[in-house]
Design a protein around this motif. Sequence first.
Motif, PDB file in Angstrom:
ATOM      1  N   SER A  65       1.040  -1.191  -0.140  1.00  0.00           N
ATOM      2  CA  SER A  65      -0.057   0.071   0.071  1.00  0.00           C
ATOM      3  C   SER A  65       0.895   1.225  -0.066  1.00  0.00           C
ATOM      4  CB  SER A  65      -1.041   0.054   1.438  1.00  0.00           C
ATOM      5  OG  SER A  65      -1.651  -1.196   1.187  1.00  0.00           O
ATOM      6  N   ILE A  66       1.933   1.384   0.755  1.00  0.00           N
ATOM      7  CA  ILE A  66       2.907   2.338   0.788  1.00  0.00           C
ATOM      8  C   ILE A  66       3.693   2.265  -0.502  1.00  0.00           C
ATOM      9  CG2 ILE A  66       4.826   3.370   2.121  1.00  0.00           C
ATOM     10  CD1 ILE A  66       4.111   1.850   4.770  1.00  0.00           C
ATOM     11  N   ILE A  99      -6.094   6.038   0.259  1.00  0.00           N
ATOM     12  CA  ILE A  99      -5.245   7.261   0.563  1.00  0.00           C
ATOM     13  C   ILE A  99      -6.514   8.222   0.987  1.00  0.00           C
ATOM     14  CG2 ILE A  99      -4.211   9.125  -0.698  1.00  0.00           C
ATOM     15  CD1 ILE A  99      -2.859   7.331  -2.677  1.00  0.00           C
ATOM     16  N   ALA A 100      -5.938   9.154   2.132  1.00  0.00           N
ATOM     17  CA  ALA A 100      -7.105  10.033   2.626  1.00  0.00           C
ATOM     18  C   ALA A 100      -6.948  11.346   2.008  1.00  0.00           C
ATOM     19  CB  ALA A 100      -6.962   9.999   4.175  1.00  0.00           C
ATOM     20  N   ALA A 101      -5.634  11.759   1.559  1.00  0.00           N
ATOM     21  CA  ALA A 101      -5.953  13.210   1.396  1.00  0.00           C
ATOM     22  C   ALA A 101      -4.298  13.264   0.477  1.00  0.00           C
ATOM     23  CB  ALA A 101      -5.654  14.265   2.405  1.00  0.00           C
ATOM     24  N   ALA A 152      -3.063   8.437  10.876  1.00  0.00           N
ATOM     25  CA  ALA A 152      -2.526   8.503   9.645  1.00  0.00           C
ATOM     26  C   ALA A 152      -1.104   8.563   9.475  1.00  0.00           C
ATOM     27  CB  ALA A 152      -3.231   9.910   9.028  1.00  0.00           C
ATOM     28  N   LEU A 153      -0.495   8.351   8.295  1.00  0.00           N
ATOM     29  CA  LEU A 153       0.869   8.388   7.988  1.00  0.00           C
ATOM     30  C   LEU A 153       1.082   9.160   6.701  1.00  0.00           C
ATOM     31  CD1 LEU A 153       3.759   6.981   8.620  1.00  0.00           C
ATOM     32  CD2 LEU A 153       3.027   5.407   6.864  1.00  0.00           C
ATOM     33  N   ILE A 154       2.176  10.111   6.821  1.00  0.00           N
ATOM     34  CA  ILE A 154       2.299  10.723   5.591  1.00  0.00           C
ATOM     35  C   ILE A 154       3.217  10.480   4.916  1.00  0.00           C
ATOM     36  CG2 ILE A 154       3.144  13.345   4.905  1.00  0.00           C
ATOM     37  CD1 ILE A 154       1.839  14.457   7.456  1.00  0.00           C
ATOM     38  N   VAL A 155       3.358  10.324   3.572  1.00  0.00           N
ATOM     39  CA  VAL A 155       4.226   9.873   2.579  1.00  0.00           C
ATOM     40  C   VAL A 155       4.519  10.881   1.698  1.00  0.00           C
ATOM     41  CG1 VAL A 155       4.894   7.950   0.884  1.00  0.00           C
ATOM     42  CG2 VAL A 155       3.516   7.330   2.860  1.00  0.00           C
ATOM     43  N   GLY A 156       5.761  11.488   1.730  1.00  0.00           N
ATOM     44  CA  GLY A 156       6.118  12.402   0.646  1.00  0.00           C
ATOM     45  C   GLY A 156       7.431  12.094  -0.295  1.00  0.00           C
ATOM     46  N   VAL A 173      -1.616  11.236   2.592  1.00  0.00           N
ATOM     47  CA  VAL A 173      -1.875  10.945   3.884  1.00  0.00           C
ATOM     48  C   VAL A 173      -2.513   9.521   3.763  1.00  0.00           C
ATOM     49  CG1 VAL A 173      -3.434  11.480   5.815  1.00  0.00           C
ATOM     50  CG2 VAL A 173      -2.265  13.360   4.625  1.00  0.00           C
ATOM     51  N   LEU A 174      -2.203   8.423   4.217  1.00  0.00           N
ATOM     52  CA  LEU A 174      -2.564   7.175   4.446  1.00  0.00           C
ATOM     53  C   LEU A 174      -3.149   6.832   5.570  1.00  0.00           C
ATOM     54  CD1 LEU A 174      -0.158   7.052   2.091  1.00  0.00           C
ATOM     55  CD2 LEU A 174      -0.159   4.843   2.427  1.00  0.00           C
ATOM     56  N   PRO A 175      -4.538   6.710   5.821  1.00  0.00           N
ATOM     57  CA  PRO A 175      -4.953   6.133   7.024  1.00  0.00           C
ATOM     58  C   PRO A 175      -4.373   4.727   7.576  1.00  0.00           C
ATOM     59  CG  PRO A 175      -6.399   5.887   5.289  1.00  0.00           C
ATOM     60  CD  PRO A 175      -5.488   6.550   4.694  1.00  0.00           C
ATOM     61  N   LEU A 176      -4.242   4.958   8.872  1.00  0.00           N
ATOM     62  CA  LEU A 176      -3.361   3.759   9.535  1.00  0.00           C
ATOM     63  C   LEU A 176      -4.276   2.474   9.537  1.00  0.00           C
ATOM     64  CD1 LEU A 176      -1.447   5.241  12.345  1.00  0.00           C
ATOM     65  CD2 LEU A 176      -0.489   4.363  10.164  1.00  0.00           C
TER      66      LEU A 176
END
Length: 579
Positions: A65-66, A99-101, A152-156, A173-176
Motif C-alpha cells: 500500500s505504501i 489514500i485519505a488526502a 494517519a501516515l504522511i508519505v512524501g 496521507v494514508l490512514p493507518l
Amino acid sequence: MGRKLGRPSVQGIRFRLGLAMAVALLPILMLAAVQTEAGFRRQAEQQRIDLQLAADRSAAEAKVSIDSAVVLLQALAPEGVGFYCEPRLTALVDRLDGIAALSRYSATGEPVCASRSAAVVSSAQTREQAWYQRLKRGEEVAMEWAAGEPGALIVGVRSERPLGAFQGAIAAVLPLTALQPDILDPALPLGSQAALLDASGRILTATEPAAFVLDDPRAIATWAANAQRGDTALFEARDARGRRQVYAGAPLSGRDVFVLLSAPAPGLLSWARLNPFGTLLLPLAAWLATFAAVMLLSERIVVRWLAYLERVAAIYARGRFSVRPVQAEHAPAEIRVLARTLGSLGETITRRDRALLEALDEKDALMREIHHRVKNNLQIISSLLSMQQRAVNDPAARAALGDTRQRIGALALIYRILYQSEPIREADSGTFLRELVGQLVAGAAVRGPLVTTTVEADPLVIDPDKLAPLALWLVEAVSNAQKHAFAERGGDLQVRFRVLGETSVLEVQDDGPGVADPASAGVGRTLMIAFAKQLRGEAELVPGPDGGCIARLTFATPQAQGPARIHQVAAFRVSGTRP
C-alpha cells in the motif's frame, strides 16, 4: 521364591502397593513426559515461526500500500500546478481507498494545491515537519507519523527541477486503518494482537492497546531501536494484565514505521490443544484405568482394613475399651501389627482408667474430709470468739470480735459449700452468695430490727482462691449496711451479682440515709479496698438512685473455667435457665 514371598516384608502393604503402582503408572509417566516435552517444544517453536511470518506478511502487505502511494506520488510529481490541480487530486482521493488526502507543496513549503480532504497548514508548519526537511535535504521518499491526524501516515516524494534542484514535494496521507495487520489470519496463534509503531517505539494504533502496555516500558522502544539497525528478533515480556506475551515485528517501508504482533506465550499445557486425543485424552484414559486398578487394589489390601481399625478407634474414643479388633487377623502383616497394638492400647487404657478413677475417688474423699475438718475448726474458732465476745464489756471490742466472727463464718461457709458440692474443687458463686447473705442477715436479726433481703446472682463456677476475697468483701459491705443504714430501724437490703463478659459486678444496696462522707476511710472500707485488689478490681461507695448507699465491687471475671463458661452464663441471663 516361595519362601521369599512368604516373608512378612513381601506380604506387607508397602511392597504390594509400591509394586502395583510402579508397574501401572510407569508407562503413563513415560508417555506423558515424552509427549509433553515434545509437544511443548514443537508448539513454542512453531508459534514463534508463525508469528514472525505473520509479521513479515503483514509488513509486506502494508508495504504494498505504501509503495503504491509512492508510485502514485512519483507519477504526479512532474505535473505542474495548473488550474485543474485541486480537482484532479480530489478525484484521485475519491477513487483510491488507501489514500485519505493529497497535497502539493512548493520549494518554500507553501501549500500549492491539495484535495478537498486535506488539512489546511501554513508554510511555516510544513517547513517544520521532519518529512519535508528530509526531502529538502535530498531524500527521494520520506514518511512521518501525522501529528495533526493521530490515525494517519504522511508519505512524501521529492520534486526536482531539470538540473536536480529542489522544486517542492507532493505528499499523501494514508490512514493507518488501511495499514493495520489482519489479526483474523488463521495462521496466527490464538489471542494474537497487532499494532503499528514509529521509530521511537510509540504505538500509533493497536487492535488491543493493553497487549502492548508492558511492565517494562522500555522494551518496545529498545526493540524499535534495534529494528532500525536491522535486528527484528522476537522478544518476550509481560503486558499490563500480567500475561506473558511473545512479540514479533517487521518494518513497513524503510525504517520509519513498523508492524508489531503479539501472541500469548505457550504455557505448560498449551501443547494439548494441538492434538487433544494423542496428547490429552489417551494419557487421561490410561491414567483413569490405572487409577481404577490402584484404587481397587488399595481397597482390597489397605483401605477396608484401615476403615475397620478406624471404627474400632471411634468406639475407643466413646469410652468403650472392651472391643478388640479380632477380624484384622486376616489382614496384611502391617495391619495385623497395628490391630494388635490398638488392642493392647485399649487394655492399657482400661487398666489406667480404672486406677485413675480409684485414685480420684480417694483424692476427692480426702479433700472432702479436709474441707469438712477445716470448716469444723473455723466453727470452733467462731465459737471461742463468741464466748470471748460475751465476756467482754467494751462495746468497741465486742463489735470487733463480732466482725471477726462474721469473717470466719464466711470462710467456714466456703469450705462447707466445697465439700457439699459435686465438683469438690469449685463452687457456684450464686449459691454461695445467697447462703452467705442469709447467714449474715439471720445472725443480725436476733439482735436488732427486721431487715428484708433480695439476692439476684448470676451463676459462676469459681475456685476457692477467688471466692474467699469475694466473700470477705461482701461481709464488710453487709456489716457496714447493718451498722450505718439499718441500726435501730431495719430496712431493705439488695444484693446483685452480674457477670458481664470479661468483668463482673457485685453490688450491696441499702435504703438508709446514705454516706455522710464518701472520702472517709474506716477499717471496713480499708478491708473492702484490699479485698478488691486481690480480685484485680476496685471498690466504691456511691449514692443510690432512690436514696441509700450502694457498695459496688467491679473485678475481672475469673477465667479458670474458660470462655465457654462465660457464654453459658450469658445464655442463662437471657433464657432464665441454669446452664
